[in-house]
Enzyme design. Sequence first.
Site, mmCIF file in Angstrom:
data_model
loop_
_atom_site.group_PDB
_atom_site.id
_atom_site.type_symbol
_atom_site.label_atom_id
_atom_site.label_comp_id
_atom_site.label_asym_id
_atom_site.label_seq_id
_atom_site.Cartn_x
_atom_site.Cartn_y
_atom_site.Cartn_z
ATOM 1 N N CYS A 1 53.578 37.363 39.472
ATOM 2 C CA CYS A 1 52.571 37.831 38.518
ATOM 3 C C CYS A 1 51.347 36.934 38.485
ATOM 4 O O CYS A 1 51.111 36.209 37.512
ATOM 5 C CB CYS A 1 53.197 37.934 37.138
ATOM 6 S SG CYS A 1 54.510 39.133 37.156
ATOM 7 N N GLU B 1 53.006 10.524 63.799
ATOM 8 C CA GLU B 1 53.674 11.243 62.706
ATOM 9 C C GLU B 1 53.336 12.730 62.723
ATOM 10 O O GLU B 1 52.850 13.274 61.730
ATOM 11 C CB GLU B 1 53.254 10.647 61.357
ATOM 12 C CG GLU B 1 53.513 9.166 61.200
ATOM 13 C CD GLU B 1 52.961 8.600 59.883
ATOM 14 O OE1 GLU B 1 52.254 9.328 59.150
ATOM 15 O OE2 GLU B 1 53.243 7.431 59.599
ATOM 16 N N TYR C 1 55.060 23.506 56.424
ATOM 17 C CA TYR C 1 54.589 23.632 55.050
ATOM 18 C C TYR C 1 54.859 25.033 54.494
ATOM 19 O O TYR C 1 54.075 25.569 53.722
ATOM 20 C CB TYR C 1 53.093 23.264 54.957
ATOM 21 C CG TYR C 1 52.797 21.904 55.555
ATOM 22 C CD1 TYR C 1 53.213 20.755 54.885
ATOM 23 C CD2 TYR C 1 52.184 21.762 56.804
ATOM 24 C CE1 TYR C 1 52.989 19.498 55.441
ATOM 25 C CE2 TYR C 1 51.966 20.514 57.359
ATOM 26 C CZ TYR C 1 52.365 19.384 56.678
ATOM 27 O OH TYR C 1 52.151 18.155 57.225
ATOM 28 N N GLY D 1 48.456 15.081 62.107
ATOM 29 C CA GLY D 1 47.212 15.800 61.880
ATOM 30 C C GLY D 1 46.783 16.783 62.945
ATOM 31 O O GLY D 1 45.892 17.600 62.710
ATOM 32 N N TYR E 1 45.246 27.395 50.015
ATOM 33 C CA TYR E 1 44.155 26.958 50.909
ATOM 34 C C TYR E 1 43.361 28.136 51.475
ATOM 35 O O TYR E 1 42.563 27.942 52.381
ATOM 36 C CB TYR E 1 44.707 26.193 52.115
ATOM 37 C CG TYR E 1 45.746 25.149 51.822
ATOM 38 C CD1 TYR E 1 45.437 24.020 51.069
ATOM 39 C CD2 TYR E 1 47.039 25.289 52.323
ATOM 40 C CE1 TYR E 1 46.400 23.057 50.824
ATOM 41 C CE2 TYR E 1 48.006 24.325 52.084
ATOM 42 C CZ TYR E 1 47.678 23.213 51.329
ATOM 43 O OH TYR E 1 48.632 22.269 51.097
ATOM 44 N N ARG F 1 52.966 19.542 61.674
ATOM 45 C CA ARG F 1 52.601 20.933 61.947
ATOM 46 C C ARG F 1 52.670 21.310 63.428
ATOM 47 O O ARG F 1 53.168 22.375 63.785
ATOM 48 C CB ARG F 1 51.178 21.160 61.433
ATOM 49 C CG ARG F 1 50.742 22.590 61.468
ATOM 50 C CD ARG F 1 49.259 22.725 61.126
ATOM 51 N NE ARG F 1 48.790 21.855 60.104
ATOM 52 C CZ ARG F 1 48.620 22.197 58.820
ATOM 53 N NH1 ARG F 1 48.868 23.427 58.423
ATOM 54 N NH2 ARG F 1 48.185 21.322 57.935
HETATM 55 N N1 LLP Z 1 51.451 11.484 58.116
HETATM 56 C C1 LLP Z 1 50.907 11.440 56.889
HETATM 57 C C2 LLP Z 1 50.702 10.154 56.240
HETATM 58 C C3 LLP Z 1 50.539 12.638 56.242
HETATM 59 O O1 LLP Z 1 49.989 12.588 55.034
HETATM 60 C C4 LLP Z 1 50.754 13.879 56.894
HETATM 61 C C5 LLP Z 1 50.416 15.135 56.228
HETATM 62 C C6 LLP Z 1 51.346 13.877 58.172
HETATM 63 C C7 LLP Z 1 51.668 12.658 58.751
HETATM 64 C C8 LLP Z 1 51.638 15.125 58.940
HETATM 65 O O2 LLP Z 1 50.479 15.828 59.210
HETATM 66 P P1 LLP Z 1 50.492 17.095 60.199
HETATM 67 O O3 LLP Z 1 50.791 16.583 61.584
HETATM 68 O O4 LLP Z 1 51.527 18.054 59.739
HETATM 69 O O5 LLP Z 1 49.122 17.649 60.093
HETATM 70 N N2 LLP Z 1 50.318 21.314 52.968
HETATM 71 C C9 LLP Z 1 49.191 21.282 53.877
HETATM 72 C C10 LLP Z 1 49.245 20.070 54.786
HETATM 73 C C11 LLP Z 1 49.317 18.767 54.047
HETATM 74 C C12 LLP Z 1 49.420 17.585 54.975
HETATM 75 C C13 LLP Z 1 49.686 16.341 54.241
HETATM 76 N N3 LLP Z 1 49.906 15.197 55.060
HETATM 77 C C14 LLP Z 1 49.157 22.587 54.634
HETATM 78 O O6 LLP Z 1 50.005 23.454 54.396
HETATM 79 O O7 LLP Z 1 48.256 22.804 55.445
#
Ligand code: LLP
Length: 417
Positions: A342, A273, A371, A239, A316, A276
């Site tokens: 389109c 985890e 992503y 996150g 988004y 990004r």
């Molecule tokens: N762990 C779990 C359980 C998750 O659901 C997610 C992301 C992560 C880890 C990794 O999160 P990060 O560190 O990448 O923030 N498609 C969206 C983001 C969706 C994230 C979903 N879960 C975007 O392009 O912003």
Amino acid sequence: MNHFNYRNDHMYCEDVSVSEIAQEVGTPFYLYSHATLRHHFLAFQKAFEDVPHLVCFSAKSNSNLAVLRLFRNLGGGLDIVSGGELFRGLKAGIAPERIVFSGVGKREDEIAYALENGILMLNVESFQELDLIDKCAGRLRKKAPVAIRVNPDVDPRTHPYISTGLKKNKFGLNMEAAVETYKAADARRHVEVIGISCHIGSQVTEMAPFVDALERLKNFISTLESCDISIKYLDLGGGLGITYDQESPPHPSEYGAAILETLGRVPFTLVLEPGRVIVGNAGILVTRVLYTKQGEDKDFVIVDSAMNDLVRPSLYNAYHAIEPVARDAEGTIKADIVGPVCESGDFLARDRQIPHVESGDLLAIMSAGAYGFTMSSNYNSRPRVCEVMVKEDRFFVIKARESYEDLIAGESIPPFL
Ligand code: LLP
């Protein structure tokens, strides 16, 4: 740190000119810097070096085998949400005992696949899932290692589509339901409770929501202890946000320090985890300008990549900086940067001031490493673009551009037609 820089007004990725890659592989393409990926992963890992930890890179953000292999080589594990991601992780050589499986909708075959391979733990998100895991493990004569995903009900103050730790979100179990699920899990014959997990949302740019969630988890762990349930793994999810535009998220070192300070003693292994924050700014999408045109209300720059290649702006309203690959233009224009798909929602940027561009110029859509490719599709029968990794003065195609034949792979016309 990121290794996309200008030399004599030409964009380089490490020591390779971006336009030279475009000449070789065509456009559009995703481009990742090996040094940046490596640097980001190590910086994140370093933030937790004082405690037992496992950095399970979140495959959903970028699941290319070469990227996964790199993190494996640096000691990383993997956070997966599907059988397909498990398959990728194993192909990349990641040890199953470093893989955690989250997600609200694991199918029975996916659960069995994970158990057969002996992954570290399944993060359970519902009572029914717990039952299915128990049943599945019994059939396989295994004991399933599980964590329960707790929904701490904190507001991550991010885009509503990517907040996950609020009561109204589908993820995890609220504290009361989680206690009951822990008790039930403890009594199941084929389940072993080893952890607790939580993930509050993505692109979180402040520390407070993480600390809030952790405080709640700490209390929750005490409740569990009073029920004689102890855990070995504390999975804090991902996150942590990045700078797309003006955001100033905490550095991984600040994030780590705040978490460790909030935790106090750490009698378990921390699982993280991140997705990004590791890959987001390590990748760009390179696209070529096809046409420019003056509409009645606004100007358009039409490029050869579209929402099917990078859906974040359309989905988004996400901001991605757009930079010219050659900084040779005089003056700027304000335009919508749009693709060939389109749909009116097919844009990469709206009302954006960019240097003057002409047909044939290359543009770099920045911060596209997370992503980006993983959310791409074949909409409008557009072949998925290729992915390239640069290491120092060399580049490697790590995923070939799809062909028209690839588009129809697996399709067949039944004999009655
Ligand atoms: N762990 C779990 C359980 C998750 O659901 C997610 C992301 C992560 C880890 C990794 O999160 P990060 O560190 O990448 O923030 N498609 C969206 C983001 C969706 C994230 C979903 N879960 C975007 O392009 O912003």
